[in-house]
Design a protein around this motif. Structure first.
Motif, short mmCIF file in Angstrom:
data_model
loop_
_atom_site.label_atom_id
_atom_site.label_comp_id
_atom_site.label_asym_id
_atom_site.label_seq_id
_atom_site.Cartn_x
_atom_site.Cartn_y
_atom_site.Cartn_z
N ALA A 154 0.72 -1.36 -0.15
CA ALA A 154 0.06 0.31 -0.05
C ALA A 154 0.37 1.45 0.43
O ALA A 154 0.32 2.25 -0.91
CB ALA A 154 -0.51 0.04 1.54
N HIS A 155 1.76 1.50 0.93
CA HIS A 155 2.58 2.48 0.94
C HIS A 155 3.10 2.56 -0.49
O HIS A 155 3.82 3.68 -1.34
CB HIS A 155 4.13 2.48 2.25
CG HIS A 155 3.68 2.73 2.95
ND1 HIS A 155 3.35 3.64 3.11
CD2 HIS A 155 2.77 1.63 4.27
CE1 HIS A 155 2.87 3.74 4.92
NE2 HIS A 155 2.45 2.55 5.26
N PHE A 204 0.43 4.98 6.71
CA PHE A 204 -0.64 5.31 5.56
C PHE A 204 -1.13 6.37 5.74
O PHE A 204 -1.46 7.05 4.47
CB PHE A 204 -0.84 3.76 4.57
CG PHE A 204 -1.51 4.16 3.44
CD1 PHE A 204 -1.16 3.95 2.67
CD2 PHE A 204 -3.16 3.86 3.59
CE1 PHE A 204 -1.75 3.69 1.11
CE2 PHE A 204 -3.90 3.62 3.19
CZ PHE A 204 -3.81 3.79 1.70
N GLY A 205 -2.39 6.12 6.60
CA GLY A 205 -3.40 6.96 6.45
C GLY A 205 -2.46 8.86 6.93
O GLY A 205 -3.12 9.19 5.62
N ALA A 206 -1.77 8.97 7.39
CA ALA A 206 -1.40 10.15 7.28
C ALA A 206 -1.02 10.90 6.00
O ALA A 206 -1.14 11.26 5.39
CB ALA A 206 0.01 10.35 8.38
N ALA A 207 0.21 9.59 5.09
CA ALA A 207 0.49 10.16 4.33
C ALA A 207 -0.75 10.09 2.70
O ALA A 207 -0.86 10.95 2.10
CB ALA A 207 1.28 8.82 3.20
N LEU A 208 -2.00 9.49 2.85
CA LEU A 208 -3.10 9.34 1.97
C LEU A 208 -3.39 10.48 2.55
O LEU A 208 -4.37 11.64 1.60
CB LEU A 208 -3.96 7.76 2.08
CG LEU A 208 -5.17 8.68 1.50
CD1 LEU A 208 -4.57 8.30 0.19
CD2 LEU A 208 -6.22 6.97 2.61
N ALA A 226 -2.29 13.77 3.21
CA ALA A 226 -1.61 14.92 3.20
C ALA A 226 -1.36 14.58 1.46
O ALA A 226 -1.16 15.82 0.53
CB ALA A 226 0.01 14.41 3.26
N THR A 227 -1.26 13.51 0.71
CA THR A 227 -1.49 13.35 -0.73
C THR A 227 -2.70 14.14 -0.70
O THR A 227 -2.79 14.64 -2.45
CB THR A 227 -1.34 11.53 -1.10
OG1 THR A 227 -0.10 11.37 -0.79
CG2 THR A 227 -1.05 12.02 -2.38
N ALA A 228 -3.81 13.26 -1.29
CA ALA A 228 -5.28 13.33 -1.08
C ALA A 228 -5.80 13.94 0.30
O ALA A 228 -7.14 13.56 0.02
CB ALA A 228 -5.75 12.68 -1.89
N PRO A 229 -5.80 14.95 0.41
CA PRO A 229 -7.27 15.65 1.49
C PRO A 229 -8.56 16.04 1.18
O PRO A 229 -8.29 15.96 0.62
CB PRO A 229 -6.40 16.94 1.75
CG PRO A 229 -5.39 17.30 1.21
CD PRO A 229 -5.16 16.23 -0.30
N GLY A 230 -9.39 15.30 1.87
CA GLY A 230 -10.41 15.84 2.03
C GLY A 230 -11.06 14.49 0.44
O GLY A 230 -12.81 14.93 -0.03
N SER A 231 -10.58 13.57 0.33
CA SER A 231 -10.55 12.59 -1.27
C SER A 231 -11.05 11.32 -0.76
O SER A 231 -12.03 11.42 0.57
CB SER A 231 -9.77 12.19 -2.00
OG SER A 231 -8.71 11.64 -1.34
N ARG A 232 -12.22 10.95 -1.59
CA ARG A 232 -13.13 9.77 -1.72
C ARG A 232 -12.57 8.56 -0.74
O ARG A 232 -12.43 8.16 0.48
CB ARG A 232 -13.73 9.58 -3.08
CG ARG A 232 -14.71 8.55 -2.91
CD ARG A 232 -14.92 7.90 -3.55
NE ARG A 232 -14.17 7.81 -5.13
CZ ARG A 232 -13.06 6.32 -5.08
NH1 ARG A 232 -13.12 5.45 -4.31
NH2 ARG A 232 -11.99 6.71 -6.97
N ASN A 233 -10.58 8.51 -1.19
CA ASN A 233 -9.99 7.65 -0.91
C ASN A 233 -9.76 7.44 1.14
O ASN A 233 -10.09 6.88 1.87
CB ASN A 233 -8.89 7.30 -1.30
CG ASN A 233 -9.04 6.83 -3.28
OD1 ASN A 233 -10.37 5.74 -2.97
ND2 ASN A 233 -8.77 6.82 -3.66
N ALA A 234 -9.20 9.59 1.45
CA ALA A 234 -8.97 9.86 2.40
C ALA A 234 -10.74 9.11 3.47
O ALA A 234 -10.13 8.70 4.57
CB ALA A 234 -8.82 10.66 2.94
N ARG A 235 -11.69 9.62 2.51
CA ARG A 235 -12.29 9.33 3.90
C ARG A 235 -13.21 8.25 4.28
O ARG A 235 -13.45 7.63 4.57
CB ARG A 235 -13.92 10.50 3.05
CG ARG A 235 -13.91 11.83 3.10
CD ARG A 235 -15.34 12.07 2.63
NE ARG A 235 -15.88 11.89 1.23
CZ ARG A 235 -15.60 12.39 0.70
NH1 ARG A 235 -14.51 13.62 0.65
NH2 ARG A 235 -16.24 11.68 -1.11
#
Length: 424
Positions: free
Chosen positions: A359-360, A396-400, A402-411
């Motif tokens: 995943a990373h 991983f969650g912190a990087a996600l 940071a990479t895609a803040p507020g995105s569908r994947n982050a949610r």
């Protein structure tokens, strides 16, 4: 004037089957837990206590002895400074002390009798029973990994193996095998502590395991302990020490006798090269590890701990770790897929680790959809109970985010992890 022997200490050691070296190892471990400093006792110091030449150990040692035995130093036959004998202690302790010393003398006399139980013969069947328990520890580690109860069970079994040394007569072969068994259990306790990121505890287990391995003369367990030491230092962020420890393992003659050991040594060297960002060295080291594995005989005797995990899948797992640390995300992803495709079913902990690393690698390449889907595939038990996996998924969650803040994947990831924390 000749010193009076400490018969109370001798009786307690006989009762609990402690040899002088075994008690020294236990005290050193207790001192490091208590003070943070490595104890320096050996069998000679314990024999000086028993002979009465040393009558009152220092404060920290007395506390460790009390914790270990459940008895006060005086009850163990030690004499406070300024007093000439145990009889000089306060009056309220005298009856208990006389009872204890009388019983200790009786125990010592009974132990000297020709038909005493302690003269039983210890054989390889005793060693075999310990090895069955070791196999169970290995299986539990591959299923759960990093758990404190695995560490504690392995440490207790190491003491059981060590105490068996003093429970009867044995040949040198049996005694060496008992030391090897104790070292094996202690190295499993060390590995569980490494896997659980309890590095201070791992260092304590490592030092005890190294001493026991030397007493055993067993090359395979020496290799395991020094190879684990390299992994410990790598996780602690000390690549120079990691390389030095792994070099000790790789230079043992067992690596020349059996290419399978050489293969594992090279693969762990590759992981160290990864954290040192030696990217250009990785393909060559991987090739050497794979080539050594291909030369290994399929019918050679190997210890259970090696047979249980070392194969092509684990070679790719270490390559994955190396390339991920070095920042080569596409190659890391390739090795992750190769690892996951060939992992044996019982390697549940390894599957969770490889999946988290995959995943990373995917996220680092910008593929948030695939990365999130992969991370969600890690089972909830490993994600919440295995310290190394938990940490990787938190990162991983912190990087996600940071990479895609507020995105569908982050949610989706936030909702997924919230379910782990919700009681069933």
């Amino acid at each position: 004037m000749e010193s009076e022997r400490n018969v109370a200490l001798e009786a307690w050691m006989d009762e609990h089957q402690y040899s002088a070296n075994g008690l020294a190892i236990a005290i050193n471990a207790g001192l490091e837990s208590l003070t943070g400093k490595v104890g320096t006792y050996d069998g000679r110091h314990i024999r000086e206590w028993r002979s009465g030449r040393v009558r009152w150990p220092n404060t920290a040692t007395r506390r460790v002895l009390s914790d270990l035995s459940g008895r006060s130093p005086v009850d163990l036959g030690f004499v406070p400074r300024g007093r000439t004998s145990p009889a000089a202690v306060p009056q309220e302790d005298s009856m208990h002390r006389r009872t204890l010393v009388t019983g200790a003398v009786s125990t010592a006399i009974a132990a000297a009798a020709p038909c005493a139980a302690s003269t039983r013969k210890i054989g390889m069947s005793d060693v075999g029973r310990l090895q069955q328990k070791f196999t169970a520890v290995i299986a539990s580690d591959h299923k759960h990994g990093g758990q404190r109860d695995i560490e504690q069970r392995a440490a207790t079994l190491a003491d059981t193996a060590l105490n068996l040394q003093n429970s009867g007569t044995a040949t040198q072969r049996v005694r060496s095998s008992l030391y090897a068994s104790a070292a094996s259990f202690r190295s499993s306790a060390m590995w569980a502590a490494i896997d659980g990121r309890r590095f201070k505890d791992a260092l304590i287990h490592m030092r005890e395991a190294q001493a026991l391995a030397e007493l055993s003369g067993d090359q395979a367990i020496k290799f395991r302990i020094w190879s684990h030491a390299g992994t410990l230092y790598r996780h602690m962020g000390r690549p120079t020490d990691a390389r030095a420890a792994n070099d000790v393992a790789r230079n043992l003659h067992i690596t020349r006798r059996d290419p399978m050991f050489a293969s594992l040594g090279m693969a762990r060297q590759m992981a160290i090269q990864g954290v040192s960002h030696e990217l250009r060295s990785l393909p060559r080291t991987f090739g050497q590890a794979r080539e050594a594995m291909s030369r290994a005989s399929t019918d050679a005797y190997r210890p259970v701990w090696l047979l249980a995990f070392w194969d092509e899948a684990e070679l790719h797992s270490l390559a994955l770790s190396a390339y991920l640390a070095a920042g080569d995300w596409p190659t890391a992803e390739y090795h992750a897929h190769q690892c996951l495709a060939s992992l044996r079913p019982h390697m549940q902990r390894s599957r969770a680790i490889a999946t988290s690393r995959l995943a990373h690698a995917q996220l680092a390449q910008g593929d948030t959809d695939a990365a999130t889907h992969t991370a969600m595939a890690v089972n909830a038990e490993a994600a919440t109970q295995h310290p190394r996996v938990s940490r990787m998924l938190q990162e991983f969650g912190a990087a996600l985010r940071a990479t895609a803040p507020g995105s569908r994947n982050a949610r989706a990831w936030t909702e997924h992890t919230a379910a782990w924390r919700t009681p069933a």
